[in-house]
Design a protein around this motif. Sequence first.
Motif, PDB file in Angstrom:
ATOM      1  N   THR A 279       0.837  -1.208   0.000  1.00 28.61           N
ATOM      2  CA  THR A 279       0.000   0.000   0.000  1.00 28.61           C
ATOM      3  C   THR A 279       0.870   1.255   0.000  1.00 28.61           C
ATOM      4  O   THR A 279       0.615   2.203  -0.762  1.00 28.61           O
ATOM      5  N   LEU A 280       1.922   1.252   0.823  1.00 29.80           N
ATOM      6  CA  LEU A 280       2.823   2.403   0.838  1.00 29.80           C
ATOM      7  C   LEU A 280       3.573   2.532  -0.489  1.00 29.80           C
ATOM      8  O   LEU A 280       3.806   3.640  -0.973  1.00 29.80           O
ATOM      9  N   CYS A 281       3.922   1.378  -1.086  1.00 25.91           N
ATOM     10  CA  CYS A 281       4.577   1.417  -2.415  1.00 25.91           C
ATOM     11  C   CYS A 281       3.633   2.067  -3.430  1.00 25.91           C
ATOM     12  O   CYS A 281       4.056   2.870  -4.255  1.00 25.91           O
ATOM     13  N   ALA A 282       2.361   1.704  -3.368  1.00 22.29           N
ATOM     14  CA  ALA A 282       1.381   2.260  -4.314  1.00 22.29           C
ATOM     15  C   ALA A 282       1.164   3.746  -4.057  1.00 22.29           C
ATOM     16  O   ALA A 282       1.003   4.534  -4.989  1.00 22.29           O
ATOM     17  N   LEU A 283       1.168   4.143  -2.792  1.00 22.14           N
ATOM     18  CA  LEU A 283       0.905   5.544  -2.437  1.00 22.14           C
ATOM     19  C   LEU A 283       2.089   6.460  -2.730  1.00 22.14           C
ATOM     20  O   LEU A 283       1.913   7.577  -3.200  1.00 22.14           O
ATOM     21  N   HIS A 284       3.294   6.001  -2.407  1.00 21.46           N
ATOM     22  CA  HIS A 284       4.444   6.898  -2.439  1.00 21.46           C
ATOM     23  C   HIS A 284       5.548   6.495  -3.405  1.00 21.46           C
ATOM     24  O   HIS A 284       6.515   7.220  -3.573  1.00 21.46           O
ATOM     25  N   GLY A 285       5.418   5.316  -4.020  1.00 20.17           N
ATOM     26  CA  GLY A 285       6.524   4.791  -4.822  1.00 20.17           C
ATOM     27  C   GLY A 285       6.904   5.678  -5.990  1.00 20.17           C
ATOM     28  O   GLY A 285       8.059   5.966  -6.230  1.00 20.17           O
ATOM     29  N   GLY A 286       5.907   6.129  -6.729  1.00 19.54           N
ATOM     30  CA  GLY A 286       6.187   7.022  -7.851  1.00 19.54           C
ATOM     31  C   GLY A 286       6.736   6.299  -9.070  1.00 19.54           C
ATOM     32  O   GLY A 286       6.876   5.066  -9.080  1.00 19.54           O
ATOM     33  N   GLU A 287       7.003   7.086 -10.126  1.00 23.72           N
ATOM     34  CA  GLU A 287       7.552   6.615 -11.401  1.00 23.72           C
ATOM     35  C   GLU A 287       6.620   5.671 -12.170  1.00 23.72           C
ATOM     36  O   GLU A 287       7.060   4.966 -13.068  1.00 23.72           O
ATOM     37  N   ASP A 288       5.332   5.637 -11.785  1.00 24.57           N
ATOM     38  CA  ASP A 288       4.414   4.759 -12.515  1.00 24.57           C
ATOM     39  C   ASP A 288       3.880   5.387 -13.799  1.00 24.57           C
ATOM     40  O   ASP A 288       3.334   4.694 -14.633  1.00 24.57           O
ATOM     41  N   TYR A 289       4.039   6.705 -13.957  1.00 24.45           N
ATOM     42  CA  TYR A 289       3.570   7.414 -15.164  1.00 24.45           C
ATOM     43  C   TYR A 289       2.114   7.120 -15.490  1.00 24.45           C
ATOM     44  O   TYR A 289       1.732   6.987 -16.652  1.00 24.45           O
ATOM     45  N   GLU A 290       1.321   6.967 -14.416  1.00 20.33           N
ATOM     46  CA  GLU A 290      -0.110   6.770 -14.593  1.00 20.33           C
ATOM     47  C   GLU A 290      -0.834   8.098 -14.365  1.00 20.33           C
ATOM     48  O   GLU A 290      -0.210   9.101 -13.989  1.00 20.33           O
ATOM     49  N   LEU A 291      -2.138   8.092 -14.620  1.00 22.52           N
ATOM     50  CA  LEU A 291      -2.943   9.295 -14.449  1.00 22.52           C
ATOM     51  C   LEU A 291      -3.853   9.165 -13.240  1.00 22.52           C
ATOM     52  O   LEU A 291      -4.385   8.083 -12.972  1.00 22.52           O
ATOM     53  N   LEU A 292      -4.007  10.255 -12.526  1.00 18.11           N
ATOM     54  CA  LEU A 292      -5.012  10.360 -11.475  1.00 18.11           C
ATOM     55  C   LEU A 292      -6.005  11.402 -11.958  1.00 18.11           C
ATOM     56  O   LEU A 292      -5.591  12.488 -12.382  1.00 18.11           O
ATOM     57  N   PHE A 293      -7.301  11.059 -11.974  1.00 20.17           N
ATOM     58  CA  PHE A 293      -8.278  12.055 -12.430  1.00 20.17           C
ATOM     59  C   PHE A 293      -9.601  11.913 -11.690  1.00 20.17           C
ATOM     60  O   PHE A 293      -9.864  10.895 -11.059  1.00 20.17           O
ATOM     61  N   THR A 294     -10.385  12.956 -11.754  1.00 19.49           N
ATOM     62  CA  THR A 294     -11.715  12.943 -11.138  1.00 19.49           C
ATOM     63  C   THR A 294     -12.760  13.163 -12.219  1.00 19.49           C
ATOM     64  O   THR A 294     -12.535  13.933 -13.166  1.00 19.49           O
ATOM     65  N   ILE A 295     -13.911  12.454 -12.083  1.00 17.33           N
ATOM     66  CA  ILE A 295     -15.018  12.640 -13.041  1.00 17.33           C
ATOM     67  C   ILE A 295     -16.335  12.678 -12.275  1.00 17.33           C
ATOM     68  O   ILE A 295     -16.441  12.114 -11.187  1.00 17.33           O
ATOM     69  N   PRO A 296     -17.332  13.353 -12.834  1.00 11.80           N
ATOM     70  CA  PRO A 296     -18.652  13.326 -12.200  1.00 11.80           C
ATOM     71  C   PRO A 296     -19.174  11.888 -12.162  1.00 11.80           C
ATOM     72  O   PRO A 296     -18.855  11.090 -13.059  1.00 11.80           O
ATOM     73  N   GLN A 297     -19.974  11.572 -11.142  1.00 11.75           N
ATOM     74  CA  GLN A 297     -20.484  10.197 -10.991  1.00 11.75           C
ATOM     75  C   GLN A 297     -21.285   9.737 -12.204  1.00 11.75           C
ATOM     76  O   GLN A 297     -21.307   8.544 -12.528  1.00 11.75           O
ATOM     77  N   SER A 298     -21.910  10.700 -12.869  1.00 13.49           N
ATOM     78  CA  SER A 298     -22.737  10.343 -14.029  1.00 13.49           C
ATOM     79  C   SER A 298     -21.912   9.708 -15.155  1.00 13.49           C
ATOM     80  O   SER A 298     -22.455   9.039 -16.025  1.00 13.49           O
ATOM     81  N   GLU A 299     -20.594   9.891 -15.121  1.00 13.47           N
ATOM     82  CA  GLU A 299     -19.734   9.352 -16.180  1.00 13.47           C
ATOM     83  C   GLU A 299     -19.289   7.917 -15.902  1.00 13.47           C
ATOM     84  O   GLU A 299     -18.648   7.290 -16.752  1.00 13.47           O
ATOM     85  N   LEU A 300     -19.631   7.404 -14.710  1.00 10.04           N
ATOM     86  CA  LEU A 300     -19.164   6.074 -14.323  1.00 10.04           C
ATOM     87  C   LEU A 300     -19.407   4.993 -15.377  1.00 10.04           C
ATOM     88  O   LEU A 300     -18.501   4.207 -15.686  1.00 10.04           O
ATOM     89  N   PRO A 301     -20.617   4.912 -15.979  1.00  6.33           N
ATOM     90  CA  PRO A 301     -20.864   3.843 -16.957  1.00  6.33           C
ATOM     91  C   PRO A 301     -19.862   3.824 -18.117  1.00  6.33           C
ATOM     92  O   PRO A 301     -19.588   2.780 -18.690  1.00  6.33           O
ATOM     93  N   LYS A 302     -19.322   5.009 -18.433  1.00  9.27           N
ATOM     94  CA  LYS A 302     -18.405   5.083 -19.583  1.00  9.27           C
ATOM     95  C   LYS A 302     -17.028   4.485 -19.278  1.00  9.27           C
ATOM     96  O   LYS A 302     -16.261   4.191 -20.198  1.00  9.27           O
ATOM     97  N   ILE A 303     -16.666   4.390 -17.998  1.00  5.92           N
ATOM     98  CA  ILE A 303     -15.300   3.931 -17.691  1.00  5.92           C
ATOM     99  C   ILE A 303     -15.258   2.654 -16.851  1.00  5.92           C
ATOM    100  O   ILE A 303     -14.206   2.009 -16.756  1.00  5.92           O
ATOM    101  N   GLU A 304     -16.384   2.241 -16.256  1.00  7.16           N
ATOM    102  CA  GLU A 304     -16.275   1.188 -15.225  1.00  7.16           C
ATOM    103  C   GLU A 304     -15.827  -0.161 -15.771  1.00  7.16           C
ATOM    104  O   GLU A 304     -15.281  -0.965 -15.035  1.00  7.16           O
ATOM    105  N   LYS A 305     -16.041  -0.384 -17.055  1.00  6.53           N
ATOM    106  CA  LYS A 305     -15.612  -1.688 -17.603  1.00  6.53           C
ATOM    107  C   LYS A 305     -14.186  -1.635 -18.164  1.00  6.53           C
ATOM    108  O   LYS A 305     -13.674  -2.648 -18.631  1.00  6.53           O
ATOM    109  N   HIS A 306     -13.571  -0.471 -18.184  1.00  9.96           N
ATOM    110  CA  HIS A 306     -12.238  -0.349 -18.782  1.00  9.96           C
ATOM    111  C   HIS A 306     -11.193  -1.056 -17.912  1.00  9.96           C
ATOM    112  O   HIS A 306     -11.091  -0.792 -16.720  1.00  9.96           O
ATOM    113  N   PRO A 307     -10.407  -1.974 -18.503  1.00 13.26           N
ATOM    114  CA  PRO A 307      -9.469  -2.754 -17.687  1.00 13.26           C
ATOM    115  C   PRO A 307      -8.369  -1.903 -17.035  1.00 13.26           C
ATOM    116  O   PRO A 307      -7.771  -2.334 -16.048  1.00 13.26           O
ATOM    117  N   ASN A 308      -8.087  -0.731 -17.581  1.00 14.69           N
ATOM    118  CA  ASN A 308      -6.984   0.065 -17.034  1.00 14.69           C
ATOM    119  C   ASN A 308      -7.417   1.315 -16.281  1.00 14.69           C
ATOM    120  O   ASN A 308      -6.598   2.194 -16.010  1.00 14.69           O
TER     121      ASN A 308
END
Lengths: 339, 339
Positions: A279-308
Amino acid sequence: MSTSRTELKDLGKFKLIETITENFKLHHPTSIHGIGDDAAVIDTGNFYILVTTNMLVEGVAFDLTYCPLKHVGYKAVVGTMADIIAMNGTLEQITVSIAISNRFTLEAVQELYQGIYRACEHYKVDLVGGDTTSSTSGLILSITAIGKVVKEKLCLRKGAKPYDLVCVTGDLGAAYLGLQILNREKKIFEVDPHMQPKLEPYQHLIERQLKPEARTEIIQLFDQENILPSSMIDISGGLASGLLHINKVSGVGITIYENKLPINQKTYETAEALHLSSTLCALHGGEDYELLFTIPQSELPKIEKHPNIHVIGYVTDVSLGVKLITNSDESIEINAQGW
Amino acid sequence: MSTSRTELKDLGKFKLIETITENFKLHHPTSIHGIGDDAAVIDTGNFYILVTTNMLVEGVAFDLTYCPLKHVGYKAVVGTMADIIAMNGTLEQITVSIAISNRFTLEAVQELYQGIYRACEHYKVDLVGGDTTSSTSGLILSITAIGKVVKEKLCLRKGAKPYDLVCVTGDLGAAYLGLQILNREKKIFEVDPHMQPKLEPYQHLIERQLKPEARTEIIQLFDQENILPSSMIDISGGLASGLLHINKVSGVGITIYENKLPINQKTYETAEALHLSSTLCALHGGEDYELLFTIPQSELPKIEKHPNIHVIGYVTDVSLGVKLITNSDESIEINAQGW
């Protein structure tokens, strides 16, 4: 002339940037956003230009003992690209400057540029300029990326609203653990130069460390599905740091759940073997070059099945701070503490 | 895997850049010009964006023994600006990245940024981004500049035509001699730390070395007088190097006259005192941050009375090469020979 002496290590990177740039003013109406996001935003009339720059110093950002120059080049492009993607933009041009000591041959520099070339071909990026100079020690790389974004699609760190969903892409902690494995094998190698490093079992982790990829397909998905994140940030500096940036700039609280963190099975196992908390590795490890983003709840159906794409929590009122709900249902405050 | 070993010093900067970038292709129609001019040219629809980048390494580009950090910062901005001006553009934004060793304090970094700030205020430039990291030795600066130019006004190194006039701005050789004086005083100081450096008589030379200015007023003149140079280049790398670039890229010859070279009286005297040729200082000294450009003869009336523009020769057929007609009427071939 002041004679006070403040050590840089007592200050930290973000405080340093804040201190040295506090007096700077923007003169041009084309300068839409300056320092403080993943990239600067410049208005061209038709669209926004995005500009970001990274400096990588041998011995600080990479270790040539285990990181081939080709990978250094590839990763440098991907790292700069991640900042453009985090603005919901596409990277079109880069400039690459290098300072190199006479320890390096032409063949070594060519290997570095082969990595840059591979990344440019893979992501359709144009190398349009740069500089070369000598260095008194080692290799220093500076990459500037120029991207573009349709004005209405620009995503900043600012904009997250209470009740929005908090999402991350890919899996977290693996790049950090890849680095731990490489460092371990390096130490063994220093004692016994005849040893063969045991890297096969850790292929996923090492690939995440040495050859990360950029999440261009997520930006394409946003475009196709007409999704506009309310805020977005590149988390190569760590998930915790990304959450705290959105918290500060958007003026919101965030609650995430430990059991929602996307952690690869191999990351779990390796963390356990090394007596680290995944958990600490995931929180603070860094260098993953992934995205963190926020979306309105109404958009959930568009992304919930996406594997990534993984929903890890939700946005709250700023008074609630940035919290992790652990597997044992405790609420822990997330801070910038590194390792 | 090739096992050959080519030393970088045997290659030279331009050959190195040529070798490492030869396979790179441009993918985007917006990338109008890549490597090979003072700045890259990117099409935004309404106008061109110009991008250029410089890397400055302590001990290579500057010596902190005699160059205060404030001047390093100021000069770094001016140096990058010179590349934008040489495309007939105006600089609007910069990013500044630094790598610093723990020898530097916050106060030192602040002094560096005071210089950058001074230049940004003076030239109305916006600092919009950057990066900070640690270095294992000394200070490394990387500056990227983003300018713009009306499409029809873009000036490249390519475009000079036979019979065009060859012009330079300002005076030449002073910055190089300023450096010689500073180095001389440094050596004396190393022997006797109580000495007071004798710099007053060399004020012009030292100012040209430590605090150069950018020729923004020439670009404004071009605009007001509706002058479009047929080719232009920044000559901070030396006049000779600039002439040879135009020769190569425009496919023309150039003849210049020794007695037309703009050399300040103090530059003459100091060169003589140091047993140097002021002509060679003007040709190869570099760091003058002046412009070399060519214009059709019909434009002569618009510039001939300008105190900072000097006609030094004319463009010829490529078969005639790059020639200096000396004061004793000899014709000497100019080559890239430095010092």
